[in-house]
Structure formats: C-alpha cells, structure tokens
Design an enzyme around this catalytic site. Sequence first.
Site, PDB file in Angstrom:
ATOM      1  N   SER A   1     -20.846  17.211   5.480  1.00 62.64           N
ATOM      2  CA  SER A   1     -22.628  18.044   5.072  1.00 62.64           C
ATOM      3  C   SER A   1     -23.859  16.934   4.975  1.00 62.64           C
ATOM      4  O   SER A   1     -24.088  16.857   4.004  1.00 62.64           O
ATOM      5  CB  SER A   1     -22.340  19.605   4.845  1.00 62.64           C
ATOM      6  OG  SER A   1     -23.790  20.253   4.180  1.00 62.64           O
TER       7      SER A   1
ATOM      8  N   TYR B   1     -28.957  19.693   8.962  1.00 66.67           N
ATOM      9  CA  TYR B   1     -29.556  20.208   8.728  1.00 66.67           C
ATOM     10  C   TYR B   1     -31.595  20.146   8.717  1.00 66.67           C
ATOM     11  O   TYR B   1     -31.296  18.809   8.653  1.00 66.67           O
ATOM     12  CB  TYR B   1     -29.663  21.125   7.651  1.00 66.67           C
ATOM     13  CG  TYR B   1     -29.069  22.304   6.745  1.00 66.67           C
ATOM     14  CD1 TYR B   1     -28.653  23.154   7.968  1.00 66.67           C
ATOM     15  CD2 TYR B   1     -28.049  22.417   5.709  1.00 66.67           C
ATOM     16  CE1 TYR B   1     -27.484  24.513   7.793  1.00 66.67           C
ATOM     17  CE2 TYR B   1     -26.796  23.536   5.624  1.00 66.67           C
ATOM     18  CZ  TYR B   1     -26.517  24.569   7.072  1.00 66.67           C
ATOM     19  OH  TYR B   1     -26.193  25.289   6.262  1.00 66.67           O
TER      20      TYR B   1
ATOM     21  N   THR C   1     -26.536  21.945  13.253  1.00 66.04           N
ATOM     22  CA  THR C   1     -26.656  23.689  12.623  1.00 66.04           C
ATOM     23  C   THR C   1     -27.601  24.683  12.988  1.00 66.04           C
ATOM     24  O   THR C   1     -29.046  24.183  12.265  1.00 66.04           O
ATOM     25  CB  THR C   1     -26.144  23.934  11.207  1.00 66.04           C
ATOM     26  OG1 THR C   1     -24.792  23.024  10.814  1.00 66.04           O
ATOM     27  CG2 THR C   1     -25.778  25.291  11.031  1.00 66.04           C
TER      28      THR C   1
ATOM     29  N   LYS D   1     -23.849  23.397  16.635  1.00 64.91           N
ATOM     30  CA  LYS D   1     -23.027  24.314  15.792  1.00 64.91           C
ATOM     31  C   LYS D   1     -23.759  25.792  15.255  1.00 64.91           C
ATOM     32  O   LYS D   1     -24.729  25.975  14.632  1.00 64.91           O
ATOM     33  CB  LYS D   1     -22.218  24.265  14.798  1.00 64.91           C
ATOM     34  CG  LYS D   1     -22.169  24.784  12.944  1.00 64.91           C
ATOM     35  CD  LYS D   1     -21.616  23.805  12.608  1.00 64.91           C
ATOM     36  CE  LYS D   1     -20.784  25.078  11.371  1.00 64.91           C
ATOM     37  NZ  LYS D   1     -21.268  25.106  10.210  1.00 64.91           N
TER      38      LYS D   1
ATOM     39  N   HIS E   1     -21.713  31.859  11.059  1.00 67.55           N
ATOM     40  CA  HIS E   1     -21.258  30.464   9.971  1.00 67.55           C
ATOM     41  C   HIS E   1     -20.133  31.094   8.461  1.00 67.55           C
ATOM     42  O   HIS E   1     -20.351  31.500   7.143  1.00 67.55           O
ATOM     43  CB  HIS E   1     -22.695  30.800   8.799  1.00 67.55           C
ATOM     44  CG  HIS E   1     -23.122  29.002   9.030  1.00 67.55           C
ATOM     45  ND1 HIS E   1     -23.678  28.609   9.040  1.00 67.55           N
ATOM     46  CD2 HIS E   1     -23.006  29.068   6.869  1.00 67.55           C
ATOM     47  CE1 HIS E   1     -24.231  28.044   8.418  1.00 67.55           C
ATOM     48  NE2 HIS E   1     -23.535  28.436   6.312  1.00 67.55           N
TER      49      HIS E   1
HETATM   50  C1  LIG Z   1     -19.196  26.756   0.490  1.00 71.28           C
HETATM   51  C2  LIG Z   1     -19.219  26.539   2.304  1.00 71.28           C
HETATM   52  C3  LIG Z   1     -20.688  25.934   2.099  1.00 71.28           C
HETATM   53  C4  LIG Z   1     -21.246  26.421   3.673  1.00 71.28           C
HETATM   54  N1  LIG Z   1     -22.202  24.626   3.569  1.00 71.28           N
HETATM   55  C5  LIG Z   1     -21.734  24.682   5.252  1.00 71.28           C
HETATM   56  C6  LIG Z   1     -23.677  23.693   5.788  1.00 71.28           C
HETATM   57  O1  LIG Z   1     -23.567  22.858   4.493  1.00 71.28           O
HETATM   58  N2  LIG Z   1     -23.661  23.097   6.627  1.00 71.28           N
HETATM   59  C7  LIG Z   1     -22.908  24.116   7.712  1.00 71.28           C
HETATM   60  O2  LIG Z   1     -23.420  23.626   8.856  1.00 71.28           O
HETATM   61  N3  LIG Z   1     -22.300  24.769   7.312  1.00 71.28           N
HETATM   62  C8  LIG Z   1     -21.581  25.117   5.767  1.00 71.28           C
HETATM   63  N4  LIG Z   1     -21.049  26.413   5.951  1.00 71.28           N
HETATM   64  C9  LIG Z   1     -20.330  27.422   7.494  1.00 71.28           C
HETATM   65  C10 LIG Z   1     -19.111  26.616   7.536  1.00 71.28           C
HETATM   66  O3  LIG Z   1     -18.924  25.044   7.912  1.00 71.28           O
HETATM   67  C11 LIG Z   1     -18.275  26.907   8.940  1.00 71.28           C
HETATM   68  O4  LIG Z   1     -18.746  27.629   9.701  1.00 71.28           O
HETATM   69  C12 LIG Z   1     -17.305  28.703   7.768  1.00 71.28           C
HETATM   70  O5  LIG Z   1     -17.452  27.774   6.672  1.00 71.28           O
HETATM   71  C13 LIG Z   1     -16.549  28.706   8.628  1.00 71.28           C
HETATM   72  O6  LIG Z   1     -15.365  29.894   8.128  1.00 71.28           O
HETATM   73  P1  LIG Z   1     -14.564  30.349   7.529  1.00 71.28           P
HETATM   74  O7  LIG Z   1     -14.837  29.291   5.981  1.00 71.28           O
HETATM   75  O8  LIG Z   1     -14.327  31.340   7.441  1.00 71.28           O
HETATM   76  O9  LIG Z   1     -13.785  28.377   7.810  1.00 71.28           O
HETATM   77  C14 LIG Z   1     -20.447  25.895   4.737  1.00 71.28           C
HETATM   78  C15 LIG Z   1     -18.904  27.465   4.495  1.00 71.28           C
HETATM   79  C16 LIG Z   1     -18.833  27.564   2.834  1.00 71.28           C
HETATM   80  C17 LIG Z   1     -18.143  28.505   2.900  1.00 71.28           C
END
Ligand SMILES: Cc1cc2nc3c(=O)[nH]c(=O)nc-3n(C[C@H](O)[C@H](O)[C@H](O)COP(=O)(O)O)c2cc1C
Length: 395
Positions: free
Chosen positions: A110, A134, A160, A257, A281
């Site tokens: 990330s 981002y 994203t 994404k 997300h």
């Molecule tokens: C704690 C956390 C932080 C996240 N941070 C980002 C991020 O920095 N960038 C991003 O594109 N998605 C982020 N996401 C979303 C994840 O990339 C992903 O889309 C999502 O967690 C998928 O669903 P799942 O947790 O049910 O597997 C984050 C998700 C979580 C749980």
Amino acid sequence: MADFSQVHNVDDFKRLARGYLPRPIFDWIEGGAEDEVSLANNRQAFERVRFKPRTIVDVTRRDQTVELFGRRMASPFCIAPMGNLSLFWPNAEEEIAQAAVAAGIPFVLSTASAVSMEKVAESAPGGRLWFQLYVFKDQKVNRSLVDRAAQAGYEALMVTTDTHMFPKRERDRRNGIGLNLKKTPANIAAVMARPKWLWDVVLSRPMPKLANLESEVSGPTTYEALANYFLTQRYNGFDLEDLKRLRDQWKGKLMVKGILNVEDAYRAIEVGCDGIILSNHGGRNLEGSAAPFEVLPEIVDGVGGRIPVLLDSGFRRGSDIVKALAIGAKAVMLGRPAAYAVAGGGKDGVAHMLATMKDEVDRVQGYMGCQTLSELGRDLLLFDRQRPGANTTTI
Ligand SMILES: Cc1cc2nc3c(=O)[nH]c(=O)nc-3n(C[C@H](O)[C@H](O)[C@H](O)COP(=O)(O)O)c2cc1C
C-alpha cells in the site's frame, strides 16, 4: 515458530489477532462502513452459489498455478494492499512480502505502508511485488511515487479508485481512531490489556509511520504530520484523463482497483490497463455496495477475456476462491486474512495462512474433478434461483 496446530482457518487467525491487538486496532481491521451490511454481504454472496462437482475424474495430479502477466503464480490468490500493517506486527510489510515470495504469490504494498517501498523490495528479493497507489492532490507526489515504484522494481501498479471520499466507519469513530488513537480511559485500558503488542509495536521501536510519504512531503515528518497529509491531501478528482496520464507514465502492468460497474471496466480497457480488481474495499467504504463476487459474472462477460479480472472482499475459504475462478476470475486478493495472520504470528503466521488456503483450494479442486484450474467453469456451479430476477448469470 509459534504453535499453529489449532489454527485451521482464517477465523482461527482472527481469534489470535483479537488476543494480540488492542480492541480498537482489531476493530479497525475487522470493521466496515456504517451498518456493515456490505461487509456481511461480501461473505453471504458466496453462500448463494454452490458446487455441482464432476466426480468420475482422475484427480491424482492437480495443479493450482495460474498465469498472470506472462508468469505463473503458485496459487490463484495474492495479498491485497493494506495500510500501516506494522501497527499489527513489527515490520509486517517486510514479513508479509517474504511469506508471499516463499509461497510464490504476489504481494501488493500500500501507499500507506509503514515500511518504504524500497525497503520492502530489498527485503523480498525475487518477489512479485505490486505497488498500490493512492492519488494525491499534488501531481509531483504522484509522479514521484510512481517513479520510485518503477525504480524499485515493482512489477505492477494498482491504482485504487474507490476511496475518494472519507469513509464512515463507525467503530473507528466510537473508538476515537483519527490521526492517532485518542487517549481515552477506555483506549488506555485496551492498550494496557495487550502488553506484548504494546512492547512489540510501540515501546521497543519508533512508532510505525507512513514511510512512503516521508521523502515526499515538505515540513515535519512526524507520525502525526504524515498521517495528516494522507488524510487531507488525497485527490478526489481522479478521472479518465488522470488514468490516461498514469498509463503514459507507468511502463509496467497497470491495474485499477475498486471496480464494481462494467462501464468502469470498459474505460480501464479503453485506456490500456492490463487488469482490473473488482472490490468494495472489503465493505469498508461505500455501504450498500454490491459484493464484487455478485457483479463478477456480468463484468467477466463484459470484459470478454480482453484483460484479466481479479477481485477481493470477503474471501476466507478455498471454496470461495474456486467459485470466483469458475465464474471467470483470474485470481483473488486476500485482505483481512493476511492482517489477522500477521498479527497472529508474523511471517510464520502468514505462511501458515497461505498454506492453509492453498490446501483448501487443492481439496476443493480435487473434489470438483479438475486437474487444472482452467477446467473450472460456470457449468460446475449452481446459482441460487430463489430470488426474484435471479438467473444463471446473477448471484
Ligand atoms: C486494515 C485494512 C487496510 C486497508 N488499506 C488499504 C490500502 O491502503 N489501500 C487499498 O487499496 N486498500 C486497502 N484496504 C482494502 C484491501 O486492499 C482489500 O480491498 C480488502 O481488505 C478486501 O477485503 P477482505 O478484507 O474481506 O479480504 C485495506 C483493508 C484493510 C482491512
């Protein structure tokens, strides 16, 4: 190595993470937007599709590798980008990257990581690393992040597009998670109740901060200053022209994404993107958004094989992954499973989670009568037709 003999699935890792992390930090991982209906629906969507296996098939040999961008992944899943993972375990970004290399799958770092993209690349030589972008208001910062990712050898850039508004995650608001964890009596008690985490993550090392931004912003680079930059300087004007510019700048593989609408998939193809990730997300942003798995058939059909379609949000079992592949996804990304696993045991935890997922995929694949994953198809699925309007291409 920690004892994982009683850790059989993602929920078991979630239990370990709950025992290690202070409650507000755990809630930050687990929670979703508003009433968490989309979060729950991400899981429920898989229950509306069931298997119709072919059982009179020799499956003594099974291969679960998939090809993506001209290279094979050892399994049809990779690790989704997550911000500030080092808040869950010291140097988590490096440890997850190393576990991913060992498992032969990609790891998406990330923009909001607590270890810089350069350090992560150094720590995982030979790894398939993708950088998640981002977009910020300052184009210079965006250009610099993209150039650095190219310089550091990242294979793909994943922009994203579903986080352009500040999400309403009510657990976090109640827990007082803003730039920092508010020092309320409840939060202090929650932190004191997790002394190992307090030592590992906070007291024994500098507080993990947004390392990729450290060299990008002018002025102070304290934890608070960088977090403040991240929260206030994000760009919500990103449109097709911006995506085209990114396409011109980034010579490697480019993915978008956060797609849930087939029109966006067409636009991504139009500007020359190499792949798309269907995502809500993990139910963390737009409450009421469809589960990516629900819109997968429609988008796979619309894309018609021109670029690979990946997806995330709610994948917890090998069977979930196999269902998505049978509909036409190329691969799946795992978010929270990796966060729970790293909090539950660092690199070894992630390795165990990935091995568990691989084993589940293998078992389901065998039951389904498929020697390779390319033999999976919609003919092997039973779609829930009980709901009004449902047919074989809706879930
Ligand atoms: C704690 C956390 C932080 C996240 N941070 C980002 C991020 O920095 N960038 C991003 O594109 N998605 C982020 N996401 C979303 C994840 O990339 C992903 O889309 C999502 O967690 C998928 O669903 P799942 O947790 O049910 O597997 C984050 C998700 C979580 C749980």
